[in-house]
Design a protein around this motif. Structure first.
Motif, PDB file in Angstrom:
ATOM      1  N   THR A 105       0.834  -1.213   0.000  1.00 27.35           N
ATOM      2  CA  THR A 105       0.000   0.000   0.000  1.00 27.35           C
ATOM      3  C   THR A 105       0.864   1.256   0.000  1.00 27.35           C
ATOM      4  O   THR A 105       0.596   2.210  -0.748  1.00 27.35           O
ATOM      5  CB  THR A 105      -0.937   0.005   1.226  1.00 27.35           C
ATOM      6  N   ALA A 106       1.927   1.251   0.829  1.00 28.08           N
ATOM      7  CA  ALA A 106       2.811   2.419   0.895  1.00 28.08           C
ATOM      8  C   ALA A 106       3.528   2.660  -0.416  1.00 28.08           C
ATOM      9  O   ALA A 106       3.873   3.810  -0.744  1.00 28.08           O
ATOM     10  CB  ALA A 106       3.827   2.232   2.023  1.00 28.08           C
ATOM     11  N   ALA A 107       3.760   1.601  -1.196  1.00 33.12           N
ATOM     12  CA  ALA A 107       4.440   1.745  -2.487  1.00 33.12           C
ATOM     13  C   ALA A 107       3.494   2.162  -3.594  1.00 33.12           C
ATOM     14  O   ALA A 107       3.923   2.391  -4.732  1.00 33.12           O
ATOM     15  CB  ALA A 107       5.130   0.432  -2.861  1.00 33.12           C
ATOM     16  N   GLY A 108       2.200   2.262  -3.287  1.00 34.09           N
ATOM     17  CA  GLY A 108       1.230   2.700  -4.288  1.00 34.09           C
ATOM     18  C   GLY A 108       0.450   1.578  -4.931  1.00 34.09           C
ATOM     19  O   GLY A 108      -0.256   1.804  -5.922  1.00 34.09           O
ATOM     20  N   GLY A 109       0.546   0.374  -4.379  1.00 35.37           N
ATOM     21  CA  GLY A 109      -0.170  -0.761  -4.934  1.00 35.37           C
ATOM     22  C   GLY A 109      -1.303  -1.207  -4.034  1.00 35.37           C
ATOM     23  O   GLY A 109      -1.565  -0.620  -2.986  1.00 35.37           O
ATOM     24  N   ALA A 110      -1.982  -2.245  -4.461  1.00 37.42           N
ATOM     25  CA  ALA A 110      -3.059  -2.838  -3.672  1.00 37.42           C
ATOM     26  C   ALA A 110      -3.045  -4.336  -3.930  1.00 37.42           C
ATOM     27  O   ALA A 110      -2.885  -4.783  -5.076  1.00 37.42           O
ATOM     28  CB  ALA A 110      -4.413  -2.243  -4.046  1.00 37.42           C
ATOM     29  N   ILE A 111      -3.184  -5.122  -2.872  1.00 35.82           N
ATOM     30  CA  ILE A 111      -3.209  -6.576  -3.018  1.00 35.82           C
ATOM     31  C   ILE A 111      -4.580  -7.009  -3.502  1.00 35.82           C
ATOM     32  O   ILE A 111      -5.598  -6.748  -2.851  1.00 35.82           O
ATOM     33  CB  ILE A 111      -2.846  -7.261  -1.688  1.00 35.82           C
ATOM     34  N   ARG A 112      -4.597  -7.665  -4.665  1.00 35.75           N
ATOM     35  CA  ARG A 112      -5.840  -8.143  -5.239  1.00 35.75           C
ATOM     36  C   ARG A 112      -6.117  -9.608  -4.919  1.00 35.75           C
ATOM     37  O   ARG A 112      -7.271 -10.035  -4.894  1.00 35.75           O
ATOM     38  CB  ARG A 112      -5.832  -7.946  -6.760  1.00 35.75           C
ATOM     39  N   ARG A 113      -5.046 -10.363  -4.701  1.00 36.16           N
ATOM     40  CA  ARG A 113      -5.207 -11.786  -4.378  1.00 36.16           C
ATOM     41  C   ARG A 113      -4.001 -12.230  -3.579  1.00 36.16           C
ATOM     42  O   ARG A 113      -2.879 -11.760  -3.814  1.00 36.16           O
ATOM     43  CB  ARG A 113      -5.357 -12.608  -5.664  1.00 36.16           C
ATOM     44  N   LEU A 114      -4.214 -13.148  -2.637  1.00 33.83           N
ATOM     45  CA  LEU A 114      -3.145 -13.587  -1.754  1.00 33.83           C
ATOM     46  C   LEU A 114      -3.291 -15.085  -1.502  1.00 33.83           C
ATOM     47  O   LEU A 114      -4.373 -15.571  -1.191  1.00 33.83           O
ATOM     48  CB  LEU A 114      -3.216 -12.822  -0.430  1.00 33.83           C
ATOM     49  N   ASP A 115      -2.179 -15.807  -1.650  1.00 37.15           N
ATOM     50  CA  ASP A 115      -2.134 -17.242  -1.378  1.00 37.15           C
ATOM     51  C   ASP A 115      -0.993 -17.480  -0.391  1.00 37.15           C
ATOM     52  O   ASP A 115       0.171 -17.240  -0.717  1.00 37.15           O
ATOM     53  CB  ASP A 115      -1.890 -18.010  -2.684  1.00 37.15           C
ATOM     54  N   VAL A 116      -1.314 -17.899   0.826  1.00 41.34           N
ATOM     55  CA  VAL A 116      -0.317 -18.130   1.868  1.00 41.34           C
ATOM     56  C   VAL A 116      -0.325 -19.608   2.218  1.00 41.34           C
ATOM     57  O   VAL A 116      -1.391 -20.192   2.457  1.00 41.34           O
ATOM     58  CB  VAL A 116      -0.613 -17.283   3.123  1.00 41.34           C
ATOM     59  N   PHE A 117       0.861 -20.229   2.265  1.00 38.80           N
ATOM     60  CA  PHE A 117       0.934 -21.658   2.548  1.00 38.80           C
ATOM     61  C   PHE A 117       2.282 -21.982   3.178  1.00 38.80           C
ATOM     62  O   PHE A 117       3.237 -21.215   3.083  1.00 38.80           O
ATOM     63  CB  PHE A 117       0.728 -22.483   1.268  1.00 38.80           C
ATOM     64  N   THR A 118       2.347 -23.135   3.823  1.00 41.44           N
ATOM     65  CA  THR A 118       3.549 -23.582   4.509  1.00 41.44           C
ATOM     66  C   THR A 118       4.293 -24.594   3.653  1.00 41.44           C
ATOM     67  O   THR A 118       3.683 -25.483   3.058  1.00 41.44           O
ATOM     68  CB  THR A 118       3.193 -24.204   5.867  1.00 41.44           C
ATOM     69  N   VAL A 119       5.602 -24.441   3.603  1.00 42.96           N
ATOM     70  CA  VAL A 119       6.473 -25.344   2.852  1.00 42.96           C
ATOM     71  C   VAL A 119       7.435 -26.008   3.827  1.00 42.96           C
ATOM     72  O   VAL A 119       8.087 -25.327   4.627  1.00 42.96           O
ATOM     73  CB  VAL A 119       7.265 -24.582   1.767  1.00 42.96           C
ATOM     74  N   GLU A 120       7.514 -27.305   3.777  1.00 40.78           N
ATOM     75  CA  GLU A 120       8.480 -28.042   4.580  1.00 40.78           C
ATOM     76  C   GLU A 120       9.629 -28.442   3.672  1.00 40.78           C
ATOM     77  O   GLU A 120       9.409 -28.997   2.587  1.00 40.78           O
ATOM     78  CB  GLU A 120       7.828 -29.274   5.201  1.00 40.78           C
ATOM     79  N   ARG A 121      10.853 -28.163   4.088  1.00 40.33           N
ATOM     80  CA  ARG A 121      12.009 -28.384   3.227  1.00 40.33           C
ATOM     81  C   ARG A 121      13.196 -28.888   4.042  1.00 40.33           C
ATOM     82  O   ARG A 121      13.260 -28.670   5.267  1.00 40.33           O
ATOM     83  CB  ARG A 121      12.382 -27.097   2.492  1.00 40.33           C
ATOM     84  N   PRO A 122      14.135 -29.569   3.398  1.00 38.61           N
ATOM     85  CA  PRO A 122      15.320 -30.046   4.118  1.00 38.61           C
ATOM     86  C   PRO A 122      16.201 -28.876   4.538  1.00 38.61           C
ATOM     87  O   PRO A 122      16.344 -27.894   3.815  1.00 38.61           O
ATOM     88  CB  PRO A 122      16.022 -30.952   3.104  1.00 38.61           C
ATOM     89  N   ALA A 123      16.801 -28.990   5.697  1.00 42.49           N
ATOM     90  CA  ALA A 123      17.592 -27.892   6.241  1.00 42.49           C
ATOM     91  C   ALA A 123      18.984 -27.800   5.641  1.00 42.49           C
ATOM     92  O   ALA A 123      19.543 -26.701   5.540  1.00 42.49           O
ATOM     93  CB  ALA A 123      17.693 -28.033   7.761  1.00 42.49           C
ATOM     94  N   GLU A 124      19.573 -28.910   5.241  1.00 44.83           N
ATOM     95  CA  GLU A 124      20.983 -28.878   4.851  1.00 44.83           C
ATOM     96  C   GLU A 124      21.271 -28.013   3.624  1.00 44.83           C
ATOM     97  O   GLU A 124      22.246 -27.244   3.638  1.00 44.83           O
ATOM     98  CB  GLU A 124      21.520 -30.298   4.657  1.00 44.83           C
ATOM     99  N   PRO A 125      20.486 -28.066   2.535  1.00 45.38           N
ATOM    100  CA  PRO A 125      20.771 -27.141   1.419  1.00 45.38           C
ATOM    101  C   PRO A 125      20.650 -25.682   1.823  1.00 45.38           C
ATOM    102  O   PRO A 125      21.398 -24.829   1.349  1.00 45.38           O
ATOM    103  CB  PRO A 125      19.715 -27.533   0.369  1.00 45.38           C
ATOM    104  N   TRP A 126      19.699 -25.384   2.688  1.00 41.95           N
ATOM    105  CA  TRP A 126      19.502 -24.017   3.195  1.00 41.95           C
ATOM    106  C   TRP A 126      20.694 -23.601   4.054  1.00 41.95           C
ATOM    107  O   TRP A 126      21.230 -22.489   3.908  1.00 41.95           O
ATOM    108  CB  TRP A 126      18.208 -24.007   3.990  1.00 41.95           C
ATOM    109  N   LEU A 127      21.159 -24.489   4.917  1.00 41.22           N
ATOM    110  CA  LEU A 127      22.305 -24.175   5.765  1.00 41.22           C
ATOM    111  C   LEU A 127      23.594 -24.083   4.954  1.00 41.22           C
ATOM    112  O   LEU A 127      24.503 -23.317   5.300  1.00 41.22           O
ATOM    113  CB  LEU A 127      22.448 -25.239   6.855  1.00 41.22           C
ATOM    114  N   ALA A 128      23.693 -24.842   3.870  1.00 44.49           N
ATOM    115  CA  ALA A 128      24.902 -24.810   3.045  1.00 44.49           C
ATOM    116  C   ALA A 128      25.118 -23.447   2.409  1.00 44.49           C
ATOM    117  O   ALA A 128      26.243 -23.095   2.037  1.00 44.49           O
ATOM    118  CB  ALA A 128      24.834 -25.890   1.968  1.00 44.49           C
ATOM    119  N   ASP A 129      24.056 -22.641   2.272  1.00 43.12           N
ATOM    120  CA  ASP A 129      24.163 -21.298   1.695  1.00 43.12           C
ATOM    121  C   ASP A 129      24.510 -20.237   2.727  1.00 43.12           C
ATOM    122  O   ASP A 129      24.599 -19.058   2.393  1.00 43.12           O
ATOM    123  CB  ASP A 129      22.852 -20.912   1.001  1.00 43.12           C
TER     124      ASP A 129
END
Length: 250
Positions: free
Chosen positions: A180-204
């Motif tokens: 909103t502060a940037a001048g936009g408006a959210i028209r649609r929103l999809d929120v969901f949970t993702v389960e993922r392995p930790a090691e590739p994330w930690l390797a970064d």
């Protein structure tokens, strides 16, 4: 210590979910902005009239908070912009600052940005720029990390422990305020949970010692220790954790 996971086939379903959310049209002139190369341009290219992919990583370093990597990630072979140059894989690459994109106002009917807001740049400036190059009546679609409005800040602490440059994960309410502060408006929103392995994330992680500390905290929680907000668990002898993702249409 849990064994690292090298291939995560489930990522394909998450990308399919994003592609369905984007719903590209054959006549779309599309701009994709990302920190480094990602799989979205290659997925979008067959469905749109033209596609320009921007790599907004600074100093050759993509911000380390993105999704599980997909084997063979590459930029689409769409026609290059005049200022584009091929990278080592032969794909056209446009390097640009996400806060100062080299395109006139309203250049694109479809603008996509995957994990582009979580970066050292001011996310407000990035959002304003993405909205600036979107045509009137066009669509800006972002995929990014969020946390619930009532979620504890411990989740941010883990992200910053892994990477001190991490700016924090916005709540859903905060993301709405930013748009909103940037001048936009959210028209649609999809929120969901993702389960993922930790090691590739930690390797970064920039610092292996920091990755070790995060791993220890996650494993400690699995054994009944203090909550980290990442909901870790062991699956098939590997350490996994959760992230909350949001797809946003502006």
């Amino acid at each position: 210590m849990p064994h690292p996971a090298t291939v995560v086939p489930e990522i394909a379903s998450h990308l399919k979910r994003l592609l369905d959310f984007v719903d590209p049209l054959p006549g779309d002139v599309c701009l994709d902005v990302a920190r480094g190369r990602g799989p979205l341009p290659a997925l979008l290219a067959p469905h749109v009239r033209s596609l320009t992919a921007v790599d907004a990583a600074r100093d050759g370093r993509a911000f380390r908070t993105g999704p599980v990597r997909m084997p063979g990630d590459a930029l689409t072979a769409a026609p290059a912009a005049p200022h584009a140059r091929a990278d080592e894989t032969g794909h056209p690459t446009v390097r640009a600052d996400a806060t100062a994109l080299p395109y006139p106002d309203g250049s694109f009917s479809l603008v996509t940005a995957r994990f582009a807001l979580h970066a050292p740049d001011d996310p407000h400036d990035v959002l304003r720029e993405l909205l600036r190059v979107r045509r009137p009546g066009g669509r800006l679609i972002m995929a990014d990390l969020v946390r619930g409005n009532l979620a504890a800040t411990s989740r941010d602490r883990i992200e910053r422990l892994r990477d001190p440059d991490h700016p924090g994960i916005p709540t859903i309410a905060r993301l709405t305020e930013m748009v909103t502060a940037a001048g936009g408006a959210i028209r649609r929103l999809d929120v969901f949970t993702v389960e993922r392995p930790a090691e590739p994330w930690l390797a970064d992680a920039p610092d292996p010692d920091a990755a070790d500390r995060v791993r220890e905290e996650l494993l400690d929680e699995v054994d009944g220790g203090p909550p980290t907000g990442a909901k870790p668990r062991i699956i098939g002898g590997e350490l996994w954790f959760t992230q909350t993702w949001a797809h946003v249409l502006c």
